[in-house]
Motif scaffolding. Structure first.
Motif, PDB file in Angstrom:
ATOM      1  N   VAL A 104       0.692  -1.316   0.010  1.00 53.91           N
ATOM      2  CA  VAL A 104       0.029  -0.100  -0.070  1.00 53.91           C
ATOM      3  C   VAL A 104       0.991   1.254   0.072  1.00 53.91           C
ATOM      4  CG1 VAL A 104      -1.719   1.354   1.255  1.00 53.91           C
ATOM      5  CG2 VAL A 104      -1.972  -1.324   1.007  1.00 53.91           C
ATOM      6  N   ALA A 105       1.951   1.282   0.746  1.00 49.29           N
ATOM      7  CA  ALA A 105       2.878   2.462   0.852  1.00 49.29           C
ATOM      8  C   ALA A 105       3.496   2.603  -0.554  1.00 49.29           C
ATOM      9  CB  ALA A 105       3.772   2.122   1.940  1.00 49.29           C
ATOM     10  N   ARG A 106       4.084   1.450  -1.156  1.00 52.30           N
ATOM     11  CA  ARG A 106       4.452   1.684  -2.385  1.00 52.30           C
ATOM     12  C   ARG A 106       3.564   2.121  -3.535  1.00 52.30           C
ATOM     13  NH1 ARG A 106       9.158   2.313  -3.957  1.00 52.30           N
ATOM     14  NH2 ARG A 106      10.321   0.574  -3.248  1.00 52.30           N
ATOM     15  N   LEU A 107       2.517   1.744  -3.508  1.00 55.42           N
ATOM     16  CA  LEU A 107       1.446   2.207  -4.323  1.00 55.42           C
ATOM     17  C   LEU A 107       0.577   3.459  -3.953  1.00 55.42           C
ATOM     18  CD1 LEU A 107      -0.024  -1.204  -5.656  1.00 55.42           C
ATOM     19  CD2 LEU A 107       1.765   0.056  -6.487  1.00 55.42           C
ATOM     20  N   SER A 108       1.124   4.339  -3.011  1.00 55.10           N
ATOM     21  CA  SER A 108       0.558   5.448  -2.484  1.00 55.10           C
ATOM     22  C   SER A 108       0.251   6.255  -3.602  1.00 55.10           C
ATOM     23  CB  SER A 108       1.438   6.098  -1.352  1.00 55.10           C
ATOM     24  OG  SER A 108       2.777   6.452  -1.778  1.00 55.10           O
ATOM     25  N   PRO A 109       0.784   6.619  -4.572  1.00 54.50           N
ATOM     26  CA  PRO A 109       0.231   7.394  -5.544  1.00 54.50           C
ATOM     27  C   PRO A 109      -1.122   7.136  -6.493  1.00 54.50           C
ATOM     28  CG  PRO A 109       2.755   7.298  -6.059  1.00 54.50           C
ATOM     29  CD  PRO A 109       2.334   6.234  -5.009  1.00 54.50           C
ATOM     30  N   LEU A 110      -1.194   5.694  -6.224  1.00 58.73           N
ATOM     31  CA  LEU A 110      -2.462   5.243  -6.685  1.00 58.73           C
ATOM     32  C   LEU A 110      -3.702   5.276  -5.717  1.00 58.73           C
ATOM     33  CD1 LEU A 110      -1.755   1.911  -8.519  1.00 58.73           C
ATOM     34  CD2 LEU A 110      -2.132   4.137  -9.404  1.00 58.73           C
ATOM     35  N   PHE A 111      -3.305   5.096  -4.301  1.00 59.70           N
ATOM     36  CA  PHE A 111      -4.290   5.103  -3.185  1.00 59.70           C
ATOM     37  C   PHE A 111      -4.927   6.537  -3.035  1.00 59.70           C
ATOM     38  CE2 PHE A 111      -3.176   0.858  -2.722  1.00 59.70           C
ATOM     39  CZ  PHE A 111      -4.151   0.243  -1.996  1.00 59.70           C
ATOM     40  N   GLU A 112      -3.936   7.548  -3.318  1.00 63.28           N
ATOM     41  CA  GLU A 112      -4.336   8.838  -3.124  1.00 63.28           C
ATOM     42  C   GLU A 112      -5.353   9.599  -4.111  1.00 63.28           C
ATOM     43  OE1 GLU A 112      -3.781  11.781  -1.168  1.00 63.28           O
ATOM     44  OE2 GLU A 112      -2.732  10.206   0.351  1.00 63.28           O
ATOM     45  N   GLN A 113      -5.439   8.640  -5.095  1.00 59.70           N
ATOM     46  CA  GLN A 113      -6.502   9.171  -6.131  1.00 59.70           C
ATOM     47  C   GLN A 113      -7.778   8.890  -5.785  1.00 59.70           C
ATOM     48  OE1 GLN A 113      -5.058  11.205  -8.287  1.00 59.70           O
ATOM     49  NE2 GLN A 113      -2.978  10.443  -7.419  1.00 59.70           N
ATOM     50  N   SER A 114      -8.052   7.898  -4.599  1.00 59.26           N
ATOM     51  CA  SER A 114      -9.493   7.620  -4.327  1.00 59.26           C
ATOM     52  C   SER A 114      -9.665   7.602  -2.656  1.00 59.26           C
ATOM     53  CB  SER A 114      -9.634   5.868  -4.493  1.00 59.26           C
ATOM     54  OG  SER A 114     -10.875   5.462  -4.056  1.00 59.26           O
ATOM     55  N   SER A 115     -10.406   8.788  -2.225  1.00 61.57           N
ATOM     56  CA  SER A 115     -10.391   8.875  -0.823  1.00 61.57           C
ATOM     57  C   SER A 115     -11.174   7.741  -0.211  1.00 61.57           C
ATOM     58  CB  SER A 115     -11.468  10.398  -0.637  1.00 61.57           C
ATOM     59  OG  SER A 115     -12.578  10.395  -1.434  1.00 61.57           O
ATOM     60  N   ALA A 116     -12.193   7.192  -1.329  1.00 60.48           N
ATOM     61  CA  ALA A 116     -13.081   6.149  -0.609  1.00 60.48           C
ATOM     62  C   ALA A 116     -12.049   4.889  -0.251  1.00 60.48           C
ATOM     63  CB  ALA A 116     -14.150   5.635  -1.652  1.00 60.48           C
ATOM     64  N   ALA A 117     -11.079   4.582  -1.110  1.00 57.19           N
ATOM     65  CA  ALA A 117     -10.135   3.296  -0.927  1.00 57.19           C
ATOM     66  C   ALA A 117      -9.263   3.669   0.616  1.00 57.19           C
ATOM     67  CB  ALA A 117      -9.296   3.308  -2.102  1.00 57.19           C
ATOM     68  N   LEU A 118      -9.001   5.095   0.709  1.00 58.58           N
ATOM     69  CA  LEU A 118      -8.372   5.333   1.816  1.00 58.58           C
ATOM     70  C   LEU A 118      -8.757   5.248   2.858  1.00 58.58           C
ATOM     71  CD1 LEU A 118      -6.006   8.371   0.532  1.00 58.58           C
ATOM     72  CD2 LEU A 118      -5.163   5.862   1.468  1.00 58.58           C
ATOM     73  N   ALA A 119     -10.333   5.538   3.072  1.00 57.64           N
ATOM     74  CA  ALA A 119     -11.342   5.694   4.052  1.00 57.64           C
ATOM     75  C   ALA A 119     -11.434   3.904   4.621  1.00 57.64           C
ATOM     76  CB  ALA A 119     -12.568   6.148   3.843  1.00 57.64           C
ATOM     77  N   PHE A 120     -11.630   3.022   3.708  1.00 59.58           N
ATOM     78  CA  PHE A 120     -11.839   1.892   3.860  1.00 59.58           C
ATOM     79  C   PHE A 120     -10.534   1.228   4.366  1.00 59.58           C
ATOM     80  CE2 PHE A 120     -11.732  -2.885   2.433  1.00 59.58           C
ATOM     81  CZ  PHE A 120     -12.966  -3.099   2.992  1.00 59.58           C
ATOM     82  N   VAL A 121      -9.382   1.715   3.964  1.00 62.12           N
ATOM     83  CA  VAL A 121      -7.994   1.042   4.657  1.00 62.12           C
ATOM     84  C   VAL A 121      -8.050   1.430   5.999  1.00 62.12           C
ATOM     85  CG1 VAL A 121      -5.408   1.409   4.568  1.00 62.12           C
ATOM     86  CG2 VAL A 121      -6.923   1.069   2.454  1.00 62.12           C
ATOM     87  N   THR A 122      -8.445   2.816   6.236  1.00 62.47           N
ATOM     88  CA  THR A 122      -8.486   3.052   7.849  1.00 62.47           C
ATOM     89  C   THR A 122      -9.419   2.506   8.518  1.00 62.47           C
ATOM     90  OG1 THR A 122      -7.925   5.458   7.006  1.00 62.47           O
ATOM     91  CG2 THR A 122      -8.714   5.318   9.144  1.00 62.47           C
ATOM     92  N   ILE A 123     -10.652   2.156   8.030  1.00 61.18           N
ATOM     93  CA  ILE A 123     -11.632   1.567   8.850  1.00 61.18           C
ATOM     94  C   ILE A 123     -11.239  -0.003   9.014  1.00 61.18           C
ATOM     95  CG2 ILE A 123     -13.971   0.689   8.869  1.00 61.18           C
ATOM     96  CD1 ILE A 123     -14.776   3.230   7.148  1.00 61.18           C
ATOM     97  N   ILE A 124     -10.756  -0.702   8.083  1.00 58.32           N
ATOM     98  CA  ILE A 124     -10.103  -1.917   8.471  1.00 58.32           C
ATOM     99  C   ILE A 124      -8.961  -1.990   9.331  1.00 58.32           C
ATOM    100  CG2 ILE A 124      -9.005  -4.046   7.465  1.00 58.32           C
ATOM    101  CD1 ILE A 124     -12.030  -3.867   6.717  1.00 58.32           C
ATOM    102  N   GLY A 125      -8.293  -1.017   9.149  1.00 55.09           N
ATOM    103  CA  GLY A 125      -6.967  -1.134  10.226  1.00 55.09           C
ATOM    104  C   GLY A 125      -7.371  -0.945  11.514  1.00 55.09           C
ATOM    105  N   ALA A 126      -8.328   0.189  11.606  1.00 58.37           N
ATOM    106  CA  ALA A 126      -8.700   0.449  13.102  1.00 58.37           C
ATOM    107  C   ALA A 126      -9.520  -0.680  13.700  1.00 58.37           C
ATOM    108  CB  ALA A 126      -9.692   1.765  13.117  1.00 58.37           C
ATOM    109  N   THR A 127     -10.302  -1.458  12.851  1.00 60.95           N
ATOM    110  CA  THR A 127     -11.191  -2.327  13.416  1.00 60.95           C
ATOM    111  C   THR A 127     -10.575  -3.536  13.837  1.00 60.95           C
ATOM    112  OG1 THR A 127     -13.045  -1.783  11.915  1.00 60.95           O
ATOM    113  CG2 THR A 127     -13.299  -4.354  12.742  1.00 60.95           C
ATOM    114  N   THR A 128      -9.289  -3.802  12.850  1.00 60.75           N
ATOM    115  CA  THR A 128      -8.424  -5.003  13.193  1.00 60.75           C
ATOM    116  C   THR A 128      -7.581  -4.633  14.360  1.00 60.75           C
ATOM    117  OG1 THR A 128      -8.230  -5.258  10.998  1.00 60.75           O
ATOM    118  CG2 THR A 128      -6.469  -6.173  12.318  1.00 60.75           C
ATOM    119  N   ALA A 129      -7.104  -3.252  14.590  1.00 62.72           N
ATOM    120  CA  ALA A 129      -6.604  -3.092  15.804  1.00 62.72           C
ATOM    121  C   ALA A 129      -7.348  -3.179  16.917  1.00 62.72           C
ATOM    122  CB  ALA A 129      -5.953  -1.465  15.557  1.00 62.72           C
ATOM    123  N   PHE A 130      -8.487  -2.782  17.015  1.00 63.96           N
ATOM    124  CA  PHE A 130      -9.286  -3.307  18.137  1.00 63.96           C
ATOM    125  C   PHE A 130      -9.819  -4.547  18.380  1.00 63.96           C
ATOM    126  CE2 PHE A 130     -13.639  -3.130  20.059  1.00 63.96           C
ATOM    127  CZ  PHE A 130     -13.056  -2.727  21.413  1.00 63.96           C
TER     128      PHE A 130
END
Length: 650
Positions: free
Chosen positions: A271-297
């Protein structure tokens, strides 16, 4: 130099794998470990060159791989700051795990095979992090998947190890299916798989739509979600996490190498390597954040009640990977990589420390059968405390700098999904402190439970008396402890703030608003993770040291919640009911009803059976008596004469 870093583990794999039986276990250990230490030394030299500014981003083309129409794939090494960070992480942890394994696996008869697998895994991981295109990255991606299958199932005579290896392989195939589709979409949209061409085309793909399943969808959103699906499987994120705890069936050095610092971080790296791609989709970044936070908890809650020492650390790994994805999702790409970097040291330290405890306890892994080990194995105890301090974010340790920065970045992002990430990661910080110190208190403090266990099993107490591990196992712990204590303090400047923009200029997308937002966070947000860490520590101290037995009473008072957490939110049972059993039922239906009762019955087996029936009847005519054959000839002659008399004269 970079080609040597990648090739040396491959050379070790070939030597130990092909000639291991010929040269024996000890030469196999020495060769593979020595080559890994050389590779590690070269990686640190490369890292130092980037830190000093004497080296810059470059692409070393090894050879042309293949061409097919517009698709051109070169075998190349992409050298930039992100690459050298990953080279340091992979080679350092792998070299120390190789050294540790010399002591941990000294009784195993298949050591050449084990060390060959370790070196092969390291080679595949190095190919992944040095890839200059998606095809080469996918080669390394699948290589580490294969190596993890071999290492998890290394003790193939154990059914549990075989089942865990198969489970890890299958669950990862689910994620890899989405990852493959994502690669196909990238090529469809950019007409290339090379990173430079993809990143150059990425800004022009924003808001472009693609027709999928009868709908017009945002092209970059669907592409990034499919790519992230691969990361969810490889990095054991929520819903595709079930393979990680079971993978603890492999040897403990495997847990440290694969599930602490390397393979499970492949998704974070991707995901970090492909950050220029992920930056073109706010929805995808939001999904990454939600999945990461849910996993952490989620993983932190499950870790609260686990009794297997390795499973507690495994769920801790799952939780910390969630932190990394929260950092990436809110745009703090260097922060996610920073936590990957520091996590490699303290989590490998905890896993190898757990291995030292397991060795001292004669391969007992249940913490309820331990206790009182601080005096028996003081060096291991000290190293485990260092790892725990760093994991929980004690001030000035490595985990403090990276984990707290991610929590602050999620607050500074000012997005609904980021707020969700902030709340859950903050809560997870308290839970992390609780289960981490619970592990320390149950294992090293209190009365020695192993004495009672020995009495129950009618064992000689002297036979089970815990002993400190040999130096070959302790030296890697010392080295990792240095990283767990000082890696954050020494290198935070290149991951956080203006230094990150300069260091990662050619390798990561820079969300400058995140870095500026970190400086403006309120003091309460800055100190909140430390407060939560202190709270988790004192709750664990009260339950297991000051008021022993309270935890058991709480579990009895809330049996439903306790069983819910102990059974890992019942995900395994749910998947078994929804996917596994129906798949087996469908397979048996096709096998019994389709294959056996239909195809075989009326096809090859049916025809063969009818032929056998006919021949069984015909063979009775072959009696072997001469008068039977003479009678048959007489009947034949009579029939022939009758035919000519009746029909032949017309």
């Amino acid at each position: 130099m970079y080609q040597a870093i990648v090739a040396l583990p491959l050379l070790g794999f070939l030597i130990a794998g092909i000639f291991g039986r010929l040269i024996g276990p000890r030469p196999s250990e020495i060769v593979t470990t020595s080559l890994l230490f050389i590779s590690m030394l070269l990686a640190w030299i490369a890292f130092g060159e980037f830190l000093s500014g004497s080296a810059g981003a470059d692409v070393e083309i090894v050879t042309s791989w293949f061409r097919s129409g517009a698709l051109r794939v070169d075998w190349a090494l992409r050298i930039d700051s992100l690459t050298v960070v990953m080279l340091v992480v992979v080679t350092t942890v792998s070299a120390l795990v190789h050294l540790y394994s010399i002591g941990y696996m000294h009784e195993d008869k298949s050591r050449p095979r084990f060390f060959a697998y370790l070196s092969f895994f390291t080679f595949a991981m190095l190919m992944l992090v040095t890839a200059d295109n998606l095809v080469q990255l996918f080669f390394g991606w699948e290589g580490v998947g294969l190596a993890s299958y071999l290492l998890i199932g290394f003790w193939y005579d154990r059914p549990a190890a075989n089942a865990a290896a198969i489970k890890a392989f299958i669950v990862n195939r689910i994620g890899d299916f989405g990852f493959t589709l994502g690669i196909f979409l990238v090529f469809l949209l950019t007409n290339s798989v090379a990173f430079d061409q993809i990143f150059a085309a990425a800004p022009g793909l924003a808001h472009k739509t693609i027709h999928v399943f009868g709908f017009d969808m945002d092209a970059m959103t669907i592409t990034c979600l499919l790519l992230f699906m691969g990361a969810m499987g490889k990095s054991a994120q929520f819903l595709l996490h079930t393979w990680l705890p079971d993978a603890m069936e492999g040897p403990t050095p495997v847990s440290a190498l694969i599930h602490a610092a390397t393979m499970v971080t492949a998704g974070v790296f991707m995901v970090a390597r492909l950050s220029p791609l992920f930056e073109q989709s706010s929805a995808a970044l939001a999904f990454v954040t939600i999945i990461g936070a849910t996993t952490a908890f989620f993983a932190a809650t499950v870790g609260l009640v686990q009794n297997d020492i390795k499973r507690v650390i495994a769920y801790s790994t799952c939780s910390q990977l969630g932190y990394m994805f929260v950092g990436l999702g809110v745009g703090g790409y260097s922060l996610g990589i920073f936590h990957l970097f520091t996590h490699a040291f303290f989590k490998a330290l905890l896993f190898l420390g757990a291995g030292s405890v397991i060795t001292a306890m004669h391969h007992e892994q249940d913490m309820r059968e331990m206790g009182g080990l601080a005096k028996k194995i003081p060096l291991t105890f000290a190293m485990m405390v260092v790892g725990t301090l760093s994991l929980t974010g004690f001030p000035l340790t490595a985990g403090y700098f990276s984990k707290d920065a991610i929590i602050e970045a999620s607050y500074a992002a000012h997005r609904p999904d980021a707020l969700y990430g902030f709340v859950l990661t903050t809560l997870a910080a308290a839970l992390t402190a609780f289960y981490s110190w619970r592990l320390i208190f149950l294992t090293f403090f209190g009365s020695p439970k192993w004495q009672h266990a020995a009495a129950r099993h009618h064992q000689d107490l002297h036979h089970v008396d815990p002993q400190e591990s040999p130096q070959v196992m302790l030296i890697p712990l010392y080295a990792l402890a240095l990283g767990a204590l000082f890696a954050g303090l020494a290198f935070s400047r290149i991951f956080v703030g203006e230094g990150a923009d300069e260091f990662f200029e050619a390798s990561l997308y820079h969300a400058n608003h995140i870095m500026s937002g970190l400086e403006e966070t309120p003091p309460l947000v800055h100190f909140l993770p430390t407060v939560m860490m202190i709270g988790g520590f004192f709750v664990a101290l009260y339950l297991y040291i000051l008021a022993p037995g309270t935890a058991e009473r709480w579990a009895q008072a809330m049996p439903g919640l306790y069983r819910f957490l102990l059974n890992k939110w019942y995900f395994d049972e749910l998947y078994d009911a929804v996917f596994v059993r129906p798949a087996f039922w469908l397979g048996r239906a096709f096998w019994k009803g389709g294959d056996q009762n239909t195809i075989d019955r009326f096809g090859p087996d049916g025809v063969a059976a009818r032929v056998v029936d006919v021949t069984n009847r015909v063979v009775r005519l072959q009696s072997g008596y001469l008068y039977h054959y003479a009678f048959a000839m007489l009947v034949g002659v009579a029939a022939l004469i009758t035919y000519y008399l009746v029909w032949g004269l017309r």
